[in-house]
Write an enzyme that holds these catalytic residues in place. Structure first.
Site, short mmCIF file in Angstrom:
data_model
loop_
_atom_site.label_atom_id
_atom_site.label_comp_id
_atom_site.label_asym_id
_atom_site.label_seq_id
_atom_site.Cartn_x
_atom_site.Cartn_y
_atom_site.Cartn_z
N ARG A 126 -17.53 -9.25 28.00
CA ARG A 126 -16.40 -8.36 27.76
C ARG A 126 -15.14 -9.20 27.92
NH1 ARG A 126 -19.63 -5.62 25.83
NH2 ARG A 126 -20.11 -3.40 26.15
N GLU A 148 -8.32 -6.12 23.01
CA GLU A 148 -9.23 -5.95 21.88
C GLU A 148 -8.98 -4.59 21.22
OE1 GLU A 148 -13.98 -5.48 21.46
OE2 GLU A 148 -13.37 -7.32 22.51
N HIS A 178 -16.06 -8.93 17.86
CA HIS A 178 -17.06 -8.17 18.61
C HIS A 178 -18.22 -7.75 17.71
CE1 HIS A 178 -17.34 -5.60 22.53
NE2 HIS A 178 -18.54 -5.99 22.12
#
Length: 303
Positions: A216, A245, A264
């Site tokens: 993450r 993000e 991602h």
């Protein structure tokens, strides 16, 4: 997504509702559904789910879910842990080889039509440290087996052992980092791992090291990472996750030649939907098993 939902609907008619394919006008179906699957479920929808016994999250992470409300209603929560592991592990290997062989440099020169020698290195003989030894971290270690590298694992409970050559706890991460050529982050985001890789951790790494983050974004202190990449304090970084993000178009990471950023998507291959459908189908069968002899898979929180 529709292929997955159609397959699941064919296997489990009238039992499972997929929020991925259910438009707002049809969400009344949730009221009578014992099982609901999707990326998220909001509290308003949860209030209408009178028969809900299982919410099957299609993400590996569940920190975005209203877990307290689900617990109050006695709803069991499962996740998609493991379904992305093969794809993510392959991307990690690609990132390691890209920096070892300096393929990103050759690609940039290729675009400019420049024939110029690029001095690469070998992955063989290096030390790869994997932080987090769940499904993804273990898959990465498995795929490193043929590369003749030394592996170090960092996990919350090192006493459990690891498939790596060495294993450390988070409290000894600097000892691991001091021996690291390639650092792979595959851990969950927790209070312990938030900004685990901060300025001090990056300074512990050799300047020739590479960081690969498929965990993450907030596991890494982004400002400290940018500073290290800009000042040759780090050879490179491959980031499938970022903080923030999505990464804003004007973020400095986009301007760095030694940063490879993907949005991602490391685990998003067509193969992960059949894996998800298989887990969900098995769990529905377990719910239907009145004897309760078959345990549920990927349980995050029991109802």
């Amino acid at each position: 997504m529709r292929d997955y939902a159609d397959e699941l609907a064919a296997r489990l008619p009238e039992y499972t509702v997929s929020l991925a394919r259910t438009p707002d006008a049809e969400r009344a179906l949730v009221r009578a559904a014992p099982v609901v699957t999707g990326n998220d479920i909001d509290r308003d929808l949860l209030d209408r789910a009178e028969s809900l016994a299982l919410f099957a999250c299609t993400f590996a992470g569940t920190d975005h879910l209203p877990l307290d409300a689900l617990a109050e209603r006695g709803v069991t929560v499962t996740n998609a842990s493991g379904i992305h592991a093969p794809g993510i592990a392959e991307q990690v290997l690609g990132s390691l080889l890209t920096f070892a062989r300096r393929l990103h440099v050759s690609w940039e020169r290729n675009r400019r039509g420049v024939w110029r020698h690029v001095q690469s290195t070998e992955l063989k003989g290096s030390t790869v440290t994997v932080v987090g030894l769940g499904a993804v971290g273990t898959a990465v270690v498995d795929r490193l087996a043929g590369f003749e590298v030394e592996t170090i694992g960092v996990r919350h409970s090192p006493e459990k052992g690891a498939p790596t050559d060495h294993v450390f706890g988070y409290d000894a991460i600097h000892e691991a980092l001091a021996r690291t050529d390639y650092l792979v982050l595959a851990c969950p985001l927790t209070d312990v791992t938030r900004h685990l890789i901060d300025g001090d951790a990056l300074a512990t790494l050799e300047p020739s090291s590479v960081v690969v983050n498929v965990a993450r974004g907030p596991v890494v202190d982004t400002d400290a990472l940018v500073a290290a990449l800009r000042t040759s304090g780090l050879r490179g970084a491959a980031l499938d996750v970022t903080d923030p993000e999505p990464l804003p178009a004007d973020h400095p990471l986009w301007t760095l030649d030694n940063a490879l950023v993907t949005p991602h998507t490391a685990g998003h291959t067509p193969e992960h939907w059949p894996r998800l459908a298989s887990i969900l189908a098995d769990n529905v069968r377990s719910l239907l098993d009145e004897g309760g002899s078959t345990p549920l898979e990927n349980v995050v929180q029991r109802g």
